[in-house]
Design a protein around this motif. Structure first.
Motif, PDB file in Angstrom:
ATOM      1  N   LEU A 137     -54.628 -66.216  64.699  1.00  0.00           N
ATOM      2  CA  LEU A 137     -53.629 -65.643  65.596  1.00  0.00           C
ATOM      3  C   LEU A 137     -52.227 -65.863  65.050  1.00  0.00           C
ATOM      4  O   LEU A 137     -51.364 -64.992  65.144  1.00  0.00           O
ATOM      5  N   GLY A 138     -51.999 -67.052  64.466  1.00  0.00           N
ATOM      6  CA  GLY A 138     -50.685 -67.349  63.906  1.00  0.00           C
ATOM      7  C   GLY A 138     -50.316 -66.415  62.771  1.00  0.00           C
ATOM      8  O   GLY A 138     -49.166 -65.989  62.631  1.00  0.00           O
ATOM      9  N   HIS A 142     -47.668 -61.031  64.719  1.00  0.00           N
ATOM     10  CA  HIS A 142     -46.784 -59.868  64.776  1.00  0.00           C
ATOM     11  C   HIS A 142     -47.545 -58.579  65.083  1.00  0.00           C
ATOM     12  O   HIS A 142     -46.935 -57.522  65.250  1.00  0.00           O
ATOM     13  N   LEU A 143     -48.889 -58.682  65.182  1.00  0.00           N
ATOM     14  CA  LEU A 143     -49.708 -57.501  65.460  1.00  0.00           C
ATOM     15  C   LEU A 143     -50.196 -57.529  66.898  1.00  0.00           C
ATOM     16  O   LEU A 143     -50.497 -58.589  67.444  1.00  0.00           O
ATOM     17  N   VAL A 144     -50.285 -56.364  67.516  1.00  0.00           N
ATOM     18  CA  VAL A 144     -50.885 -56.247  68.851  1.00  0.00           C
ATOM     19  C   VAL A 144     -52.335 -55.825  68.642  1.00  0.00           C
ATOM     20  O   VAL A 144     -52.621 -54.694  68.241  1.00  0.00           O
ATOM     21  N   LEU A 145     -53.249 -56.764  68.886  1.00  0.00           N
ATOM     22  CA  LEU A 145     -54.662 -56.526  68.608  1.00  0.00           C
ATOM     23  C   LEU A 145     -55.496 -56.740  69.861  1.00  0.00           C
ATOM     24  O   LEU A 145     -55.145 -57.558  70.715  1.00  0.00           O
ATOM     25  N   SER A 174     -55.096 -52.378  56.976  1.00  0.00           N
ATOM     26  CA  SER A 174     -54.432 -53.038  55.852  1.00  0.00           C
ATOM     27  C   SER A 174     -53.643 -54.251  56.330  1.00  0.00           C
ATOM     28  O   SER A 174     -53.642 -55.305  55.677  1.00  0.00           O
ATOM     29  N   SER A 175     -52.974 -54.129  57.467  1.00  0.00           N
ATOM     30  CA  SER A 175     -52.203 -55.254  58.002  1.00  0.00           C
ATOM     31  C   SER A 175     -53.112 -56.411  58.393  1.00  0.00           C
ATOM     32  O   SER A 175     -52.779 -57.582  58.189  1.00  0.00           O
ATOM     33  N   ILE A 176     -54.288 -56.087  58.930  1.00  0.00           N
ATOM     34  CA  ILE A 176     -55.245 -57.136  59.297  1.00  0.00           C
ATOM     35  C   ILE A 176     -55.752 -57.845  58.043  1.00  0.00           C
ATOM     36  O   ILE A 176     -55.881 -59.070  58.008  1.00  0.00           O
ATOM     37  N   SER A 177     -56.024 -57.071  56.984  1.00  0.00           N
ATOM     38  CA  SER A 177     -56.470 -57.665  55.727  1.00  0.00           C
ATOM     39  C   SER A 177     -55.423 -58.637  55.200  1.00  0.00           C
ATOM     40  O   SER A 177     -55.738 -59.746  54.752  1.00  0.00           O
ATOM     41  N   ASN A 178     -54.157 -58.232  55.259  1.00  0.00           N
ATOM     42  CA  ASN A 178     -53.087 -59.101  54.799  1.00  0.00           C
ATOM     43  C   ASN A 178     -52.956 -60.341  55.686  1.00  0.00           C
ATOM     44  O   ASN A 178     -52.638 -61.430  55.211  1.00  0.00           O
ATOM     45  N   GLY A 179     -53.207 -60.174  56.985  1.00  0.00           N
ATOM     46  CA  GLY A 179     -53.163 -61.315  57.899  1.00  0.00           C
ATOM     47  C   GLY A 179     -54.248 -62.331  57.587  1.00  0.00           C
ATOM     48  O   GLY A 179     -54.036 -63.545  57.677  1.00  0.00           O
ATOM     49  N   ILE A 180     -55.429 -61.850  57.229  1.00  0.00           N
ATOM     50  CA  ILE A 180     -56.519 -62.748  56.820  1.00  0.00           C
ATOM     51  C   ILE A 180     -56.087 -63.561  55.612  1.00  0.00           C
ATOM     52  O   ILE A 180     -56.302 -64.775  55.539  1.00  0.00           O
ATOM     53  N   ARG A 181     -55.446 -62.895  54.649  1.00  0.00           N
ATOM     54  CA  ARG A 181     -54.947 -63.596  53.466  1.00  0.00           C
ATOM     55  C   ARG A 181     -53.947 -64.679  53.861  1.00  0.00           C
ATOM     56  O   ARG A 181     -54.023 -65.822  53.389  1.00  0.00           O
ATOM     57  N   ASP A 182     -53.014 -64.345  54.743  1.00  0.00           N
ATOM     58  CA  ASP A 182     -51.982 -65.309  55.136  1.00  0.00           C
ATOM     59  C   ASP A 182     -52.553 -66.493  55.905  1.00  0.00           C
ATOM     60  O   ASP A 182     -51.982 -67.587  55.887  1.00  0.00           O
ATOM     61  N   ALA A 183     -53.687 -66.283  56.582  1.00  0.00           N
ATOM     62  CA  ALA A 183     -54.279 -67.370  57.378  1.00  0.00           C
ATOM     63  C   ALA A 183     -54.908 -68.444  56.508  1.00  0.00           C
ATOM     64  O   ALA A 183     -55.121 -69.570  56.973  1.00  0.00           O
ATOM     65  N   MET A 184     -55.213 -68.139  55.261  1.00  0.00           N
ATOM     66  CA  MET A 184     -55.859 -69.125  54.384  1.00  0.00           C
ATOM     67  C   MET A 184     -54.995 -70.374  54.223  1.00  0.00           C
ATOM     68  O   MET A 184     -55.419 -71.480  54.506  1.00  0.00           O
ATOM     69  N   GLY A 185     -53.795 -70.169  53.707  1.00  0.00           N
ATOM     70  CA  GLY A 185     -52.811 -71.244  53.725  1.00  0.00           C
ATOM     71  C   GLY A 185     -52.926 -72.321  52.662  1.00  0.00           C
ATOM     72  O   GLY A 185     -51.939 -72.984  52.388  1.00  0.00           O
TER      73      GLY A 185
END
Length: 436
Positions: A137-138, A142-145, A174-185
């Protein structure tokens, strides 16, 4: 919990030449080529170029001296080299370096043997990462899902298995895919190059890999921290994103006939991270052919590559593969291929309530003053003409269109029925026959 960088075990730095698991002649020749190409003349400078500890580098120097390929120059100026002994190639050493360069132009960082690299891949496997709901979620705040979407995505990401996201275009795949990447951390260790059967394969790629800042050891100090094997680069988990340009040959080793070295294919560069195949179905090759290429890697966690000689060998396949398409899966895959993609997640467009949330967020960000009458006009007059089908891209598109008109006309940023009409006219192309 998600793994911190400290939880990923670092590749231990080798301490002696016989721990390198590489041919001494192979290592000696890379040292000679590096001395020749970089014009280094101290052990510390050569150690930095080879990404090796001082002790191992000194062993290589001593090996070269014993074969009359390297000679000592005497102590250099203390003001510039800290009283280090200087070394240079002999005439025989220069001849050997040129001969080695004719076989392969590779010099610099000593490659990591493929077998040693396999061990590091296990230590930092993508399947060791556990993503929590809060982290996902973090990264996508920025996305409304839809609420249920996170419940589907979370287990898919944490499994480290393949994911197929499908649904109408413009809804944030595409935005969700990028969000998955950012969640790795967290961070992993990427080899600068690996070695197999005497061949060098470059892996680290600044375009794909984001190197983390690390304190650099002083190679002239007797006691060095040796935090990890410096033949690796500490990086964010890599993300490779491809779209319509993806072709099957991009998944093979790339051989440079001039340098006589290899460049790792995209999926090997993404090891330990994410490989996103965006806009599946727009590539030159049919989707079925692309997925068939992934069957063995997806099922057996290994990939098969081939050298110029035709020799085939296995490399680790430790990648979260995300396929994203606007087509229904049954249109582009057979059931055997679909069975091998572990998670299938449909990404629908927003309902009217979520559409309004997105519209308001975008308007606030772009400083467009909303108008209730114009919004009602948009929802009650315009959207019924397309059967009230909403998409996530539409608020940004419509608002940008209205702002462009305001800028052109010299009007203050606002929302009116006239602006809605003008923006709407550019969102779709009327189905008509054009007389030529």
């Amino acid at each position: 919990m998600n793994m911190e960088s400290s939880a990923v075990l670092a590749p231990p730095a080798p301490k002696r030449l016989d721990e390198m698991s590489l041919s001494q002649i192979f290592m000696r020749d890379i040292a000679l080529k590096t001395l020749f190409r970089k014009n280094t003349n101290t052990v510390s400078a050569l150690a930095k170029a080879l990404c090796l500890p001082i002790g191992i580098t000194q062993e290589l120097i001593d090996l070269g001296r014993s074969q009359s390929l390297i000679e000592a120059m005497g102590t250099l100026s203390a003001s510039t080299t800290g009283n280090e002994m200087g070394y240079q190639l002999t005439d025989s050493g220069k001849a050997r370096a040129l001969d080695a360069l004719s076989q392969s132009e590779y010099f610099g960082a000593m490659p990591v043997p493929l077998e040693i690299y396999r061990e590091q891949v296990k230590r930092q496997s993508i399947r060791n990462v556990q993503i929590t709901r809060d982290q996902l979620l973090g990264a996508m705040g920025h996305l409304v899902l839809p609420e249920q979407l996170i419940s589907h995505l979370g287990p898919a990401v944490s499994s480290g298995r393949s994911i197929l996201m499908y649904g109408p275009p413009g809804n944030g795949k595409s935005s969700i895919s990028n969000g998955i990447r950012d969640a790795m951390g967290d961070k992993i260790y990427v080899p600068r190059a690996i070695e197999y059967s005497g061949q060098v394969i470059s892996v680290y790629d600044p375009i794909v890999h984001s190197a983390a800042e690390t304190a650099e050891d002083d190679p002239t100090q007797l006691r060095r921290t040796n935090r990890f094997d410096s033949r690796y680069v500490l990086c964010e988990r890599p993300t490779v994103i491809t779209g319509g340009e993806l072709s099957l040959n991009m998944l093979d080793l790339v051989y440079n006939p001039t340098a006589r070295t290899y460049q790792a294919p995209l999926q090997l560069k993404s090891t330990g991270g994410i490989f996103i195949v965006d806009d599946l179905g727009r590539q030159a090759e049919p989707p079925q052919a692309l997925v068939n290429r992934w069957i063995v890697p997806l099922e057996e966690s290994k990939d098969i590559l081939a050298l110029q000689s035709g020799e085939k060998f296995e490399v680790p396949f430790d990648t979260l593969v995300i396929f994203s398409t606007n087509f229904h899966p049954n249109e582009i895959f057979d059931q055997a291929a679909l069975r091998r993609i572990f998670f299938k997640i449909k990404i629908d467009g927003p309902n009217q309530q979520d559409f309004l949330k997105i519209f308001a967020l975008v308007a606030r960000k772009k400083k467009l003053e909303l108008d209730e009458a114009a919004l009602v006009y948009l929802l009650k007059t315009k959207y019924p003409t397309i059967d009230n089908v909403y998409a996530n891209y539409q608020p940004v598109f419509l608002i940008d269109q209205m702002l462009a008109v305001c800028d052109f006309e010299g009007w203050p940023y606002r929302m009116t029925k006239e602006l809605v009409d003008r923006a709407w006219s550019n969102m779709f192309v009327r189905d008509e026959t054009i007389v030529k």
